[in-house]
Design an enzyme around this catalytic site. Sequence first.
Site, PDB file in Angstrom:
ATOM      1  N   THR A  51       9.982 -28.934 -10.835  1.00  0.00           N
ATOM      2  CA  THR A  51       8.513 -27.638 -11.174  1.00  0.00           C
ATOM      3  C   THR A  51       9.053 -26.551 -11.694  1.00  0.00           C
ATOM      4  O   THR A  51      10.347 -25.800 -12.010  1.00  0.00           O
ATOM      5  CB  THR A  51       7.586 -27.325  -9.543  1.00  0.00           C
ATOM      6  OG1 THR A  51       7.918 -26.474  -9.360  1.00  0.00           O
ATOM      7  CG2 THR A  51       7.268 -28.181  -9.097  1.00  0.00           C
ATOM      8  N   CYS A  52       7.945 -25.618 -12.321  1.00  0.00           N
ATOM      9  CA  CYS A  52       8.579 -24.426 -12.789  1.00  0.00           C
ATOM     10  C   CYS A  52       8.876 -23.538 -12.152  1.00  0.00           C
ATOM     11  O   CYS A  52       9.559 -22.552 -12.427  1.00  0.00           O
ATOM     12  CB  CYS A  52       6.919 -23.624 -14.150  1.00  0.00           C
ATOM     13  SG  CYS A  52       5.949 -23.498 -12.879  1.00  0.00           S
ATOM     14  N   ASN A  53       8.639 -23.346 -10.343  1.00  0.00           N
ATOM     15  CA  ASN A  53       8.725 -22.652  -9.574  1.00  0.00           C
ATOM     16  C   ASN A  53      10.280 -23.456  -8.716  1.00  0.00           C
ATOM     17  O   ASN A  53      10.805 -22.766  -8.358  1.00  0.00           O
ATOM     18  CB  ASN A  53       7.645 -22.093  -9.193  1.00  0.00           C
ATOM     19  CG  ASN A  53       6.507 -21.596  -9.085  1.00  0.00           C
ATOM     20  OD1 ASN A  53       6.954 -20.518 -10.606  1.00  0.00           O
ATOM     21  ND2 ASN A  53       5.441 -21.339  -9.503  1.00  0.00           N
ATOM     22  N   SER A  61       4.375 -21.966  -2.029  1.00  0.00           N
ATOM     23  CA  SER A  61       4.052 -22.079  -4.011  1.00  0.00           C
ATOM     24  C   SER A  61       4.357 -20.035  -4.698  1.00  0.00           C
ATOM     25  O   SER A  61       3.930 -19.260  -3.482  1.00  0.00           O
ATOM     26  CB  SER A  61       2.277 -22.265  -3.807  1.00  0.00           C
ATOM     27  OG  SER A  61       3.173 -23.804  -3.693  1.00  0.00           O
ATOM     28  N   GLN A  73       2.698 -32.375  -7.928  1.00  0.00           N
ATOM     29  CA  GLN A  73       4.245 -32.346  -8.410  1.00  0.00           C
ATOM     30  C   GLN A  73       4.724 -33.528  -7.509  1.00  0.00           C
ATOM     31  O   GLN A  73       5.880 -33.525  -7.428  1.00  0.00           O
ATOM     32  CB  GLN A  73       4.485 -31.279  -8.562  1.00  0.00           C
ATOM     33  CG  GLN A  73       3.459 -30.681  -9.922  1.00  0.00           C
ATOM     34  CD  GLN A  73       4.196 -29.249  -9.920  1.00  0.00           C
ATOM     35  OE1 GLN A  73       3.854 -28.263  -9.494  1.00  0.00           O
ATOM     36  NE2 GLN A  73       4.085 -28.677 -11.078  1.00  0.00           N
ATOM     37  N   GLY A  78      -2.675 -12.567 -24.924  1.00  0.00           N
ATOM     38  CA  GLY A  78      -2.153 -11.936 -24.035  1.00  0.00           C
ATOM     39  C   GLY A  78      -1.406 -13.140 -23.240  1.00  0.00           C
ATOM     40  O   GLY A  78      -2.533 -14.219 -23.570  1.00  0.00           O
ATOM     41  N   MET A 116      -2.012 -13.563 -20.127  1.00  0.00           N
ATOM     42  CA  MET A 116      -2.754 -13.919 -18.973  1.00  0.00           C
ATOM     43  C   MET A 116      -4.033 -14.497 -19.544  1.00  0.00           C
ATOM     44  O   MET A 116      -5.019 -15.059 -18.401  1.00  0.00           O
ATOM     45  CB  MET A 116      -3.336 -12.724 -18.302  1.00  0.00           C
ATOM     46  CG  MET A 116      -3.175 -12.551 -16.510  1.00  0.00           C
ATOM     47  SD  MET A 116      -4.294 -11.784 -15.411  1.00  0.00           S
ATOM     48  CE  MET A 116      -3.285 -10.928 -15.919  1.00  0.00           C
TER      49      MET A 116
END
Lengths: 423, 287
Positions: free
Chosen positions: A49-51, A110, A121, A193, A195
């Site tokens: 995953t992205c993390n 997480s 995921q 931006g 966010m």
Amino acid sequence: MHLQVVGCSHHNASIEVRERLAFSGEQTCAALEEFGRRFPEVESVLLSTCNRVEIYTATESGDAPSLNELAGFLAGFHGHCPREFLPHLYHHVDREAVRHLFTVASSLDSMVVGEPQILAQVKQAYQSAAGHESVGPLLHAAFQAALKVARRVACETRIHHHRVSIPSVAVADFAEQIFERFDDKRTLVIGAGEMAEETLQYLKDKGARDVTVVNRSDGRAVELAARWQGKAAPWERLDEAIVEADLVISTTGADEPIVTAERFAAIESARAGRPLFVLDLAVPRDFDPAVGERPEVYLYSVDDLRAACQRNRQARDKELPAAERIIEDETERFVAELRHRATGPVIQRLREEWHKPKEEELRRLWNKLPDLDDRAKEEIRQSFDRLVNKLLHPPLESLRDESRHGLPSTLLDAVAKLFRLKD
Amino acid sequence: MLSGAGIGVVCFASSYAVALALEISRLLFRSGVRGAFMVGFAAAGLVAQTAFLYHQALKTPGSPLSSQRDWCLVAAWLLVVVYLYLTCYHPKNAFGVFLLPLVLGLIGVARFLADAQPYAREPASRAWGVVHGVSILLASVAVLVGFVAGIMYLEQARRLKKKLPPIRGLRLPSLEWLARANSRAIVVSVLMLAVGLASGEILRLLSQGDRLPWYDPVVLSTVCVFLWLLAAAVVGVLYRPAQAGRKVAYLTLVSFVALVVALALVLSVDTQHGGRQSRAEAVDGGR
């Protein structure tokens, strides 16, 4: 029996490191196939995953791949040298690996604790591995248990209810309390931006479709609008865009408010009292705070949301011990089950050894009493079965009890010797 | 003693009170089974109240809308149906905290204030009588539901303005949902009141002998409530800023006050509506 996980996450590796080890969907399939060729006896699941990037492996018998071999596989697949990644990798074995998997699936590991995506995921990683037949009985059991634990944590605690990132709080705690649905709402993004994009993602997940981007640089607005299947509008049309909008996300780098109370007064009269949700993520702020005092305007700045995030974080922290207790209990239960599975072959042989004399005795009885009808024979057979089961019960219970504290190797040897069980 | 088929008002009122207590307990602690108990107690109360009203209907011709007390009890019954529907479809929202006090209030009025005597005046036409009674009842329930939605709207808007996160256990529907419920409540109450007033006028024209005068306090207060709601609905349609949720919420609150005033008039002043003997006549008759 050996279960382990090797990987890196946002805790110990920067995004640059994680990006270099990350696997896309197609790469995951190719990696699982290659892993199967290299370690044919070893079960594997690849979670990317992205993390985090993690590989779970398990083997019932035979040699398990070492940390170096697994690091070499993860880095080598992308053509990198494993040595540079080793300091960023963690390695958990058996009980710790199970606990880690349960913690990840329950979203306690997480970046935003309690975020719901990780469960999907994990499930996808497991299904992908199952589809490539790289999952065997051990990882099947481990991942099924992980999904169950995640559901238990979600049901029995409120950890998922307390969102702690600014965009998630903005959408869940505020925007969703104003609007019932988002598919018929107009979202206006002022500026471009990071966010804003994260907030847009949350809004898209909730069904938002109509996105307009207004930026001082038209090129950037067009680029962002294209990414979100929206449309770009020129900066000069900002007031009209606000009149039409239901939700505004503002993230410009302006030094002074771009929407003052006076400017908004003209906009407000054209809106005919429709509610307006304004998420002002810019610092300094893009909207004059006085705009938020208008009756149908709900204006939230970064500071307002940060305070809400902090409150949620405190509330969530109170839930953490309960979630950790669930994970601890379930890990204990799962590991005990695994150990008990290891006693399976001995138990199987013990049963077979005890059922042999039973069958011999029954045959002898049928020969001696030929007049017995089927009903009587069945009754006698059931009595013998009950007797054998009752005699087997104490040793099997002892094995189960011992399994809770570790693999009962001594007891297994004793049982094998006592009852002359052969391999 | 109010009872029917062995069921007293206290019986179903207690069930609703327990359901309300359970709703309020949402604020204090979490429970996985509370929702089932809440719905269970409210449903048990509803079954008991239905049996009670059925028994009353068998005993008294024209019941369950033949007296002020019946009228309050049926209105409460309808509100419980609304509560159960909303709670089953939106279990996370605390509708009961706002709806059940109204239910208990109506039962309290039925028990202690409302006249249990059947209306003396026989309607000139049974069918028009039923239409009149039912439509006025539905209009009142719509006003009550609108009032609850209005209160919830203002509370939700206050929280959002103060940038506070949702209160644990007191989750409210979105402003959009509440504003829609408010607008619909106004439209339904206007339509039902229009039917109620029209059928009342037909009954008045059909009646032989002593016709109900148009200046009767009950008639006047009902016409006033109708005109207020009609104005609110028309302005809402023609003037878009009036559609703003907060304004609609205030309109429903004022409508509720108007309804309460009308009900208070029915309960307290001399009126010939429903054939009630005026207080002066009652005093004279007693001498």
